[in-house]
Design a protein around this motif. Structure first.
Motif, short mmCIF file in Angstrom:
data_model
loop_
_atom_site.label_atom_id
_atom_site.label_comp_id
_atom_site.label_asym_id
_atom_site.label_seq_id
_atom_site.Cartn_x
_atom_site.Cartn_y
_atom_site.Cartn_z
N TYR A 1 0.84 -1.19 0.00
CA TYR A 1 0.00 0.00 0.00
C TYR A 1 0.88 1.25 0.00
O TYR A 1 1.59 1.52 0.97
N ALA A 2 0.85 2.00 -1.11
CA ALA A 2 1.61 3.24 -1.22
C ALA A 2 0.66 4.41 -0.96
O ALA A 2 -0.13 4.77 -1.82
N LEU A 3 0.76 4.98 0.21
CA LEU A 3 -0.09 6.11 0.59
C LEU A 3 0.74 7.37 0.80
O LEU A 3 0.43 8.42 0.24
N ASP A 4 1.81 7.28 1.60
CA ASP A 4 2.61 8.46 1.91
C ASP A 4 3.74 8.70 0.92
O ASP A 4 4.21 9.82 0.77
N ARG A 5 4.20 7.66 0.26
CA ARG A 5 5.29 7.77 -0.72
C ARG A 5 5.35 6.46 -1.49
O ARG A 5 4.65 5.50 -1.17
N SER A 6 6.22 6.43 -2.48
CA SER A 6 6.40 5.20 -3.26
C SER A 6 7.07 4.11 -2.42
O SER A 6 7.81 4.40 -1.46
N ILE A 7 6.83 2.89 -2.81
CA ILE A 7 7.57 1.75 -2.27
C ILE A 7 8.50 1.28 -3.38
O ILE A 7 8.05 0.69 -4.38
N ASP A 8 9.79 1.60 -3.26
CA ASP A 8 10.72 1.29 -4.34
C ASP A 8 12.00 0.61 -3.87
O ASP A 8 12.93 0.42 -4.64
N MET B 1 -1.96 -8.24 -3.56
CA MET B 1 -2.54 -6.97 -3.99
C MET B 1 -1.51 -5.85 -3.84
O MET B 1 -0.79 -5.78 -2.85
N LEU B 2 -1.46 -4.99 -4.86
CA LEU B 2 -0.58 -3.82 -4.83
C LEU B 2 -1.46 -2.63 -5.17
O LEU B 2 -2.10 -2.60 -6.23
N VAL B 3 -1.49 -1.62 -4.29
CA VAL B 3 -2.45 -0.53 -4.46
C VAL B 3 -1.85 0.78 -3.96
O VAL B 3 -1.08 0.80 -3.00
N SER B 4 -2.17 1.86 -4.66
CA SER B 4 -1.84 3.19 -4.17
C SER B 4 -3.14 3.94 -3.91
O SER B 4 -4.17 3.66 -4.53
N GLU B 5 -3.09 4.88 -2.99
CA GLU B 5 -4.27 5.68 -2.68
C GLU B 5 -4.70 6.47 -3.91
O GLU B 5 -3.86 7.00 -4.65
N TRP B 6 -5.99 6.57 -4.13
CA TRP B 6 -6.50 7.26 -5.31
C TRP B 6 -5.98 8.69 -5.41
O TRP B 6 -5.60 9.16 -6.48
N ALA B 7 -5.93 9.39 -4.28
CA ALA B 7 -5.53 10.80 -4.31
C ALA B 7 -4.06 10.99 -4.71
O ALA B 7 -3.67 12.07 -5.14
N VAL B 8 -3.25 9.94 -4.56
CA VAL B 8 -1.82 10.06 -4.86
C VAL B 8 -1.38 9.07 -5.93
O VAL B 8 -0.18 8.84 -6.09
N LYS B 9 -2.32 8.50 -6.66
CA LYS B 9 -1.98 7.44 -7.59
C LYS B 9 -1.05 7.89 -8.71
O LYS B 9 -0.34 7.07 -9.29
N ASP B 10 -1.04 9.20 -9.00
CA ASP B 10 -0.14 9.70 -10.04
C ASP B 10 1.17 10.22 -9.46
O ASP B 10 2.03 10.72 -10.19
N LEU B 11 1.32 10.13 -8.15
CA LEU B 11 2.55 10.56 -7.49
C LEU B 11 3.42 9.38 -7.07
O LEU B 11 4.64 9.45 -7.13
#
Length: 690
Positions: A553-560, A579-589
């Motif tokens: 879950y990538a919410l605060d920053r990328s997982i890289d 499952m691999l998911v990013s928050e909708w509000a930051v999905k392009d970040l």
């Protein structure tokens, strides 16, 4: 992602990390229906007495045949028997994986409901002189719990009557929950899925069904039987005819052969310093005098068999404290309201052994072993330091403890290093079982058994300062009511290996890798290996999607950072295996990349093997899957659906059997189904290779 999901994610308010009294007949009826206790609720007929006796005792681990989880999880002294496999004239409830029901929080998602006069009887698989009963009884109509009897008999002869309690169970409403079943919304401005609205923007104000979101139903109790019973002997649990509990649910029985108390002669015996072993008088001053003497003389402190009343923190530094065994020595206390809040925000104190604050240099060379710490925590107040073990303890060991009814079993606030937490049992917590919080390094959590936590079972939370080079190994985590079995929030070069995680209930899953809660970034390596998850992956209420048995879950920053997942087995996953998911509000970040799966077995998914709802990439090698409920790969990327294909790439490194990946057109075809239908898989079976 559908527009509806878009709205649901944007409307969800971020939650912090630490996650009047009118009884109405309609509310009680609604609650009983939700819990599967009234006619018409899903339930099976009672187990046939003759069939169960003919089959003999059924021993399980995480409600599965032990062969299916061999080599994974904690090695424990007790044998688990599920009530649904025993002889009973009661009613089987479940299976059910929907939150807020009694079956969903039961081990294996099934249990036995008894009314007064009914019983469940277990045949012992091995010699035993002690049992643990996991159960649930109703709350009081206005909250706060009740007590009720349960008769225990061996081979038809009464042993004693246990007094069950629901005083440490039954939470309601929104985080951080309440003990009041009649409470209005705790946060009227929060999104609630039940009305598909933002309450503050709704006219009239939304009406919620009370009790709202009941949870945390179960508790457990131990009993020494007074003699040793042989394999094949029968232990019967009967609800007496005059019980004030309308129903009693029995989930399981653990049986154990407990050895004699441990005796330490050359030690600072707390009795010599005035400690009362009956639990009637405050023993804290005497224990502190024994600690001071032990530090001067280099002796350990010994707590003989008994119950010692302690209602505050005992500060430990450079000392060894040993009990006679966690079945014999209990340190037990009340939760005490402070006259004024403490500097850390606590408004209560309670029993606990604490190292000094890290800001004051922390403690070192602390060794706690072989006793029970039993608290009195009945509500969740995140600022309270009412944990069984806390503070900072470097170069220390915690071994053989039984921790119950505290907020968190062990909460370490670093920086600190080199603590070993081994062979403990941590049950019935309001929040986590263990949390490495802020700069815990070079430490080990191994062979611990965890059941019924109110938040993450085991967590590494790198807030402000990264945790590094820690290992969670061969632990068992069962039935976390909220959040995840094992969670890693940021940090460097940590390892999660050989664990068994079963039956998460809501807002989490078996294993989570999360960039959230203000954690420091992942750096170096994260190694996740040889774990088994069982019936994992919950329904995310706000997103209205199913999670994975393991989810990133990538919410605060990328997982890289480089993440290697090897040798795991994901059994009977409710939705996805991965499952691999990013928050909708930051999905392009933010994105998730450099994740590598190898030598994985997936036995049963309700939906997909892999669900990707983020930009990034992952590789797969020797990932075998069977009984997949939907499309093998559900790839939504970051929902831009570009002509070039999905923003999430899957690399096939070969050996991926079962057709789940081969049927997906590489390299990055979009196969997005926002909410695929769920096909429950068959029960897991042994995996044979041709």
């Amino acid at each position: 992602m559908s527009p509806a999901m878009n709205r649901s994610i944007r409307a969800e308010l971020p939650l912090p990390r630490h996650r009047r009294r009118r009884a109405a007949v309609a509310a009680v009826t609604a609650l009983a229906t939700a819990l599967g206790l009234l006619a018409g609720a899903p339930a099976e007929a009672a187990t046939s007495r003759d069939a169960a006796r003919a089959a003999g005792p059924v021993v399980t681990r995480a409600a599965l045949d032990p062969q299916l989880v061999a080599g994974r999880g904690a090695r424990v002294a007790f044998l688990e028997q599920e009530a649904e496999n025993a002889v009973t004239n009661g009613q089987l409830i479940g299976p059910d994986r929907n939150a807020y029901t009694l079956p969903s929080e039961a081990s294996g998602r099934r249990a036995v409901r008894l009314t007064p006069g009914q019983h469940v009887e277990f045949t012992l698989p091995a010699a035993a002189n002690a049992i643990t009963v996991r159960y649930s009884i109703p709350d009081a109509p206005t909250g706060g719990g009740i007590t009720a009897p349960l008769d225990v008999a061996g081979n038809g002869k009464r042993i004693r009557t246990m007094t069950l309690t629901s005083q440490y169970a039954w939470l309601y409403n929104q985080y951080p929950f309440t003990n009041d079943p009649d409470a209005e919304l705790l946060h009227p401005d929060w999104w609630i899925t039940e009305c598909s609205c933002v309450p503050a923007e709704t006219t009239p104000y939304p009406v919620i069904q009370k009790p709202f979101r009941p949870s945390h139903f179960y508790d457990e109790q131990r009993l020494l039987l007074g003699r040793t019973y042989r394999a094949g002997d029968r232990i019967r649990l009967t609800v007496p005819a005059g019980s004030n509990a309308a129903w009693t649910v029995i989930d399981l029985l653990d049986s154990e052969l407990v050895g004699p108390p441990k005796v330490r002669l050359l030690a600072a015996n707390v009795l010599a310093f005035g400690a009362d072993p009956t639990g009637r008088r405050d023993a804290a001053p005497a224990i502190e005098r024994a600690i001071a003497f032990a530090r001067r003389t280099g002796l350990p402190v010994y707590l003989p068999p008994g119950t010692y009343q302690v209602n505050r923190h005992i500060i430990v530094d450079d000392v060894t404290i040993e009990g006679a065994g966690n079945w014999y020595t209990t340190v037990k206390g009340r939760e005490v309201a402070l006259p004024t809040p403490a500097p850390d925000g606590s408004v209560h104190t309670g029993v606990g052994f604490y190292g000094r604050d890290a800001a004051d240099g922390g403690s070192r060379n602390v060794h706690l072993s072989d006793f029970t710490i039993e608290g009195d925590v009945r509500e969740r107040i995140d600022t309270d330091q009412v944990n069984a073990v806390g503070g900072a303890m470097s170069d220390s060991t915690i071994d053989g403890l039984y921790l119950r009814h505290t907020k968190v079993g062990l909460w370490f606030d670093g920086p600190m290093r080199n603590v070993r937490v081994t062979d403990n049992i941590i049950v019935d917590q309001i929040a986590d079982a263990l949390n490495f919080h802020t700069g815990v390094t070079d430490s080990l959590v191994e062979n611990n058994f965890v059941r019924n936590t109110g938040d993450d079972g085991l967590a590494m939370w790198s807030e402000q300062t990264a945790n590094a080079r820690n290992t969670f190994a061969r632990n068992t985590v069962q039935s976390p009511v909220l959040a995840n079995g094992i969670a890693v929030y940021g940090g460097a070069d940590n390892t999660v290996t050989g664990n068994l995680i079963a039956d998460p209930v809501r807002e989490g899953s078996a294993i989570q890798v999360g960039s959230r809660f203000g954690a420091e970034p992942f750096t170096g390596h994260l190694r996740i290996s040889d774990n088994t998850t069982v019936r994992a992956g919950t329904w995310e209420l706000n997103w209205k999607i199913g999670l994975g048995a393991i989810w990133f879950y990538a919410l605060d920053r990328s997982i890289d950072a480089r993440v290697e997942v090897t040798g795991d087995a994901y059994l009977d996953s409710t939705y996805n295996a991965v499952m691999l998911v990013s928050e909708w509000a930051v999905k392009d970040l933010y994105s998730i990349s450099d994740v590598h799966f190898r030598d994985i077995r997936v036995d049963g998914t309700g939906t997909s093997v892999v669900s990707a709802r983020t930009a990034g990439s992952a590789s797969f090698q020797n990932v075998d899957a069977r009984h997949v409920g939907a499309v093998g790969v559900n790839n939504c990327g970051s929902f831009h659906f570009t002509p070039a294909g999905s923003e999430f790439g899957l690399t096939d490194l070969g050996g991926n059997d079962g057709g789940w990946l081969a049927d997906w057109q590489l390299p990055n075809t979009i196969t997005c189904d926002d909410r695929p239908p769920v096909t429950p898989p068959p029960p897991p079976t042994p995996w044979t290779t041709p």
